[in-house]
Design an enzyme around this catalytic site. Structure first.
Site, PDB file in Angstrom:
ATOM      1  N   GLY A 158       0.863  -1.182   0.000  1.00 26.98           N
ATOM      2  CA  GLY A 158       0.000   0.000   0.000  1.00 26.98           C
ATOM      3  C   GLY A 158       0.894   1.224   0.000  1.00 26.98           C
ATOM      4  N   ILE A 160       2.552   2.746   2.533  1.00 27.76           N
ATOM      5  CA  ILE A 160       3.820   2.622   3.272  1.00 27.76           C
ATOM      6  C   ILE A 160       4.733   1.621   2.564  1.00 27.76           C
ATOM      7  CG2 ILE A 160       4.857   1.917   5.478  1.00 27.76           C
ATOM      8  CD1 ILE A 160       2.261   3.020   6.829  1.00 27.76           C
ATOM      9  N   ARG A 180      -3.186  -8.773  -1.500  1.00 23.03           N
ATOM     10  CA  ARG A 180      -4.310  -9.648  -1.833  1.00 23.03           C
ATOM     11  C   ARG A 180      -4.447  -9.751  -3.361  1.00 23.03           C
ATOM     12  NH1 ARG A 180      -8.923  -7.049   1.578  1.00 23.03           N
ATOM     13  NH2 ARG A 180      -7.517  -5.376   1.078  1.00 23.03           N
ATOM     14  N   ARG A 241       1.330  -4.210  12.599  1.00 16.79           N
ATOM     15  CA  ARG A 241       0.776  -4.471  13.914  1.00 16.79           C
ATOM     16  C   ARG A 241       1.401  -5.764  14.432  1.00 16.79           C
ATOM     17  NH1 ARG A 241      -0.359   0.073  14.063  1.00 16.79           N
ATOM     18  NH2 ARG A 241      -2.367   1.075  14.346  1.00 16.79           N
ATOM     19  N   GLU A 270       1.023  -5.017  23.169  1.00 16.91           N
ATOM     20  CA  GLU A 270       1.652  -3.768  23.620  1.00 16.91           C
ATOM     21  C   GLU A 270       0.966  -3.245  24.870  1.00 16.91           C
ATOM     22  OE1 GLU A 270       1.891  -0.945  20.412  1.00 16.91           O
ATOM     23  OE2 GLU A 270       2.809  -2.420  19.097  1.00 16.91           O
ATOM     24  N   HIS A 288       7.159   1.135  19.211  1.00 25.96           N
ATOM     25  CA  HIS A 288       6.084   1.637  18.328  1.00 25.96           C
ATOM     26  C   HIS A 288       6.273   3.123  17.998  1.00 25.96           C
ATOM     27  CE1 HIS A 288       1.674   0.749  17.030  1.00 25.96           C
ATOM     28  NE2 HIS A 288       2.267   1.579  16.195  1.00 25.96           N
ATOM     29  N   GLY A 290       6.957   4.263  14.699  1.00 28.08           N
ATOM     30  CA  GLY A 290       6.922   4.448  13.236  1.00 28.08           C
ATOM     31  C   GLY A 290       6.592   5.860  12.791  1.00 28.08           C
TER      32      GLY A 290
HETATM   33  C1  DGY Z   1      -0.703   4.047  13.047  1.00 31.09           C
HETATM   34  O1  DGY Z   1      -0.973   5.195  12.704  1.00 31.09           O
HETATM   35  O2  DGY Z   1      -1.465   3.111  12.847  1.00 31.09           O
HETATM   36  C2  DGY Z   1       0.633   3.827  13.699  1.00 31.09           C
HETATM   37  O3  DGY Z   1       0.780   2.556  14.193  1.00 31.09           O
HETATM   38  C3  DGY Z   1       0.900   4.853  14.779  1.00 31.09           C
HETATM   39  O4  DGY Z   1       1.124   6.070  14.189  1.00 31.09           O
END
Ligand code: DGY
Length: 322
Positions: A158, A160, A180, A241, A270, A288, A290
């Site tokens: 996607g 990212i 997918r 995740r 978490e 976490h 990111g």
């Molecule tokens: C999200 O946005 O889903 C990230 O894990 C945190 O920014």
């Protein structure tokens, strides 16, 4: 004229201006500095028209029930919405919004950092230096895996995943991906990426980067059997995740040498981290982060606010999930 709608903001957040919200809504109470406990959240939501929450808040059926029929919008300060019961929100006619795009580059930067850090043993090497174990240049010390020119497998191409692919091109990497559905040929050409079935991607890749959202299909996707398929020299990176990976199986894979290393930003439970991962020198473990640049977090806050206020004023929010 009706009275201003009640809004609950579950935590003090970068980019979320309480003054701006107060022009259009009534804030239930000052948002706390720390995550709001479940009981407190349940006690704040009755009569709320909007909830601006984080991924640490579980927005499920009892929570929506406690808010009552006034609840129109749940605006998540995150792109992932696995903390929200989407089916229940749809059933109740509640809009759910998120913050995509604004965090794409920061998260891709972090994925790449983890690829580099895990393959070149950066955390381990730094720990050794700080512990006074740097006794001079060592021809045998901290021998890692090269990144340049290797094969990268992106699971979830996607926004990212694509941003990771763009970075990988600069490292001369061959890029495989799994989704997918395969992307249109034009897009594959732009990203210089080839589609693979999931198992084929695992066996061919030197780096496997997980960028998929958490859904019933992706929960536990990387299990013992999948880890066994990877190269012994491979590096696994997860910025999606934690629940996408079986942490116990990953700890076994690292300790028994099924794969070379792992770089993780997210965890199954978490803020708990599997004790065997904490003890694994081959794992680079981040809390976490990111999307953790101030610029990104402020943009997330502004977008989460815009989403919320749009729904409350009866207009289409910029980023609706449902
Ligand atoms: C999200 O946005 O889903 C990230 O894990 C945190 O920014």
């Amino acid at each position: 004229m009706g009275s201003a709608p009640k809004v609950v903001v579950t935590r003090r957040l970068p980019g979320v201006s309480l003054a701006r919200l107060a022009e259009k809504a009534v804030l239930a109470a000052e948002p706390p500095e720390v995550p709001m406990g479940r009981e407190e959240l349940l006690s704040r939501v009755p009569g709320a028209a909007g909830i601006l929450c984080t991924l640490a808040d579980r927005i499920d059926s009892p929570l929506m029930e406690a808010a009552g029929p006034s609840l129109k919008v749940v605006s998540n300060y995150a792109v992932g919405v696995n903390n929200i019961d989407l089916a229940e929100a749809a059933r109740r006619g509640i809009r759910v919004c998120n913050t995509p795009d604004v965090l794409t580059q920061a998260t891709a930067d972090l994925a790449f950092s983890l690829m580099l850090a895990a393959s070149r043993k950066l955390s381990d090497a730094e720990r050794a230096l700080r512990a006074g174990r740097f006794t001079g240049w060592d021809p045998w010390g901290f021998l890692g895996m090269p990144v340049y020119g290797k094969t990268l497998g992106i699971v979830g191409m996607g926004k990212i995943g694509s941003a990771v692919a763009v970075r990988a091109a600069g490292f001369g990497m061959r890029i495989l991906y799994h989704n997918r559905r395969a992307l249109p040929a034009e897009r594959e050409k732009v990203l210089r990426a080839e589609y693979r079935g999931f198992d084929a991607l695992l066996t061919e890749s030197d780096f496997v980067v997980l960028c998929v959202p958490l859904t019933p299909e992706t929960r536990g996707l990387v299990d013992r059997e999948r880890l066994r398929r990877m190269k012994r020299s491979a590096v696994l990176v997860n910025v999606s995740r934690g629940e996408v990976v079986d942490e116990g199986a990953l700890a076994a894979a690292l300790s028994q040498g099924w794969i070379f290393a792992a770089g993780l930003d997210v965890y199954e439970r978490e803020p708990l981290v599997h004790p065997d991962l904490l003890a694994a020198p081959k794992a680079v473990l981040l809390p976490h982060i990111g999307s953790a640049t101030l610029e990104t977090r402020e943009r997330m806050g502004r977008l989460a606010m815009e989403n919320l206020l749009a729904v409350l004023s009866g207009t289409e929010p910029p980023c609706a999930v449902n």
